[in-house]
Structures are given as C-alpha cells and as structure tokens.
Scaffold this active site. Structure first.
Site, short mmCIF file in Angstrom:
data_model
loop_
_atom_site.label_atom_id
_atom_site.label_comp_id
_atom_site.label_asym_id
_atom_site.label_seq_id
_atom_site.Cartn_x
_atom_site.Cartn_y
_atom_site.Cartn_z
CE LYS A 42 1.20 6.91 3.61
NZ LYS A 42 2.13 7.51 2.64
CG ASN A 76 0.60 2.90 -0.07
OD1 ASN A 76 0.99 1.76 -0.31
ND2 ASN A 76 0.37 3.78 -1.04
N GLY A 125 9.35 8.70 8.69
CA GLY A 125 8.04 8.09 8.89
C GLY A 125 7.71 7.07 7.82
N GLY A 173 5.36 15.93 -6.25
CA GLY A 173 4.75 14.74 -5.68
C GLY A 173 3.65 14.11 -6.50
#
Length: 282
Positions: free
Chosen positions: A71, A92, A132, A248
C-alpha cells in the site's frame, strides 16, 4: 481499453494470492449489475511490484487494488495521487485516467462509512493499534470526519511517530504516540478502539493484541479492520465485555463499493457484496 476485449479488467495485487474473498465480492457485484468486467487476483512479491504495475498499465487494466504489503511501496510507481491518498501516503486503489495510473485510498472512507452505522466519530477519542498503510487510511479519514484525538499505539517508535506527525500537521485532530512495548491498557473514557494491524488475520486466526481486556469498558466501540475471519479474538473479547463491536466486513465491502465507483462510475449494491463475502468466509 481496446474494443475487441470482452471485459474490462481490474484486480488485486496481493501476497499471498490464496484466501482472498475480495475476488468473489467484486465478481458478485459485476454479475448483479450485468457489468462485463472481471476482477483478477495476482500474487505479487515486493521485488516484482514495479513490473506488475507497468504490466497492468500495458494491458489496459481499468485499475487494481493493492493489499498488504504494497500500500505504501506502490506509490513510487504511479503517475499521481488523489487528495486523501496524498495526505495518507498510502494507496489501496489505483485508477486508470487516460494514460495515467492514479492512486486513491478507499480503505479509510469505507471504514468511516461502517463506523457511522454504530457511532458518529465527530468529537470522539480514539485508540488506534498500528501505523501501517491501513492505519494511515483509517486515522486520516477519522480525523477528517472530526474525531477529537487519536492515540497511536505501535511497536516501532519511528513509524508510529511518523503517523502522529502526519495527523498533527495535515489534519485537524490531535494525535500522540504510545510505544507498544508491554500490555496496553486502553485509557478510561476512550470512545473508540481500533485494530489496524494484521494481528488476527488468516491464517493467524488465534492472534491477539497485547491488550488488557479489562480496559475495554461497556459501551465502548471496538472495531477490527480484519475481515478474514470476521469474528476475530478482539471482536469476541469486546462483545464479552459489553462493548459495541464492528467487524472488518463493513470496511471491506464499503471500500469495494467505492473502488468500483472509481473504476466504472457505477454505484453497486453493498448488500450483494457483503452476502458474497459472508458465504465464502462461512
């Protein structure tokens, strides 16, 4: 793309290529909306990323996604960035615009859309595990949505401080770093706790954050960016403590909806995509 091609091609540059429900989700949307498109999953190593990007461009792909660990690294191979991706310095979703490949980020927007189904993030306090690409996307979009403060919890001080500095310099939120060198206790009064690391991601399905579970208080919103499996140990622990949980899948589905809109201009049905993912993961 040349007119003699039967389908528009988009895809995912991931590592490894197995166990990726995104393919099923995207293809389900294409079928449901009668779109002559295909979504291909490609295993791409770090060393082959540049060649993969240029290959997609040469073959006329409409765009592609990048997952961990690409990414951030993919940025140097692109022709430009969208506004939010420029702030995050994480991508992304890559979109072909004319003869250029432009990096966008739909992760954070997808996450905030999912978050708003359980809480309005405006003026809330957040604890965020990780620093991240996913953490950058989530934290920047939450900051732009009006969260009051973000405490970044990360094992590497340099990387964590980089995200804190980005948030403080380029967004209206207040951010601070906590170096994650021992079991972390979520501060009393925290509204939202988020896992933006890969801990708990398949195949490490038993992976647990080094977190004092007793510091998760009833009513707190606890979100996990992991979608495979949807019910991670963090989600189960949070629910056992009386927290409001957010898995998620919402982030995964919403970012996919936004990506398809970028590539095709079509607003696809999120419910169709979520059902496809649930069927695969079950």
């Amino acid at each position: 793309m040349a007119k003699n091609f039967l389908s528009q091609l988009v895809g995912s540059f991931a590592m490894p290529a197995a166990e990726n429900p995104t393919v099923t989700m995207m293809e389900a949307a294409f079928r449901h909306h009668d779109m002559d498109w295909r979504y291909l999953n490609c295993e791409v190593s770090r060393g082959d990323l540049c060649d993969a990007v240029w290959g997609a461009k040469a073959m006329g792909w409409a765009g592609f996604n990048c997952s961990v660990p690409h990414k951030v690294a993919v940025i140097e191979h692109l022709d430009g960035l969208g506004q939010s991706a420029e702030i995050m310095q994480a991508v992304n979703t890559i979109v072909r615009r004319g003869d250029k490949l432009i990096g966008e980020n739909t992760d954070g927007k997808g996450f905030v859309q999912a978050m708003r189904t359980v809480i309005d993030p405006k003026s809330k306090t957040v604890v965020l595990f990780g620093a991240g690409g996913a953490a950058r996307a989530v934290s920047v979009e939450l900051a732009l949505a009006g969260v009051r403060s973000i405490r970044v919890v990360n094992r590497t001080a340099e990387r964590g401080q980089g995200l804190v500095d980005l948030l403080n310099e380029k967004t209206p939120t207040s951010a601070e770093l906590h170096v994650w060198d021992k079991t972390f206790q979520v501060p009393l009064g925290t509204d939202i706790t988020i896992n933006a690391t890969t801990i708990g991601l398949y195949p490490d399905v038993d992976g647990r954050l080094d977190l004092d579970i007793s510091s998760l208080t009833p009513g707190m919103v606890v979100a996990d960016g992991i979608h495979n499996p949807p019910r991670t140990p963090l989600i189960k622990d949070a629910e056992a403590r009386g927290c409001v949980s957010l898995d998620g899948l919402g982030m995964l589905v919403n970012q996919g909806v936004i990506a398809i809109k970028h590539w095709s201009g079509v607003d696809v049905d999120a419910a169709v995509m979520r059902k496809a993912v649930e069927d695969v993961l079950s």
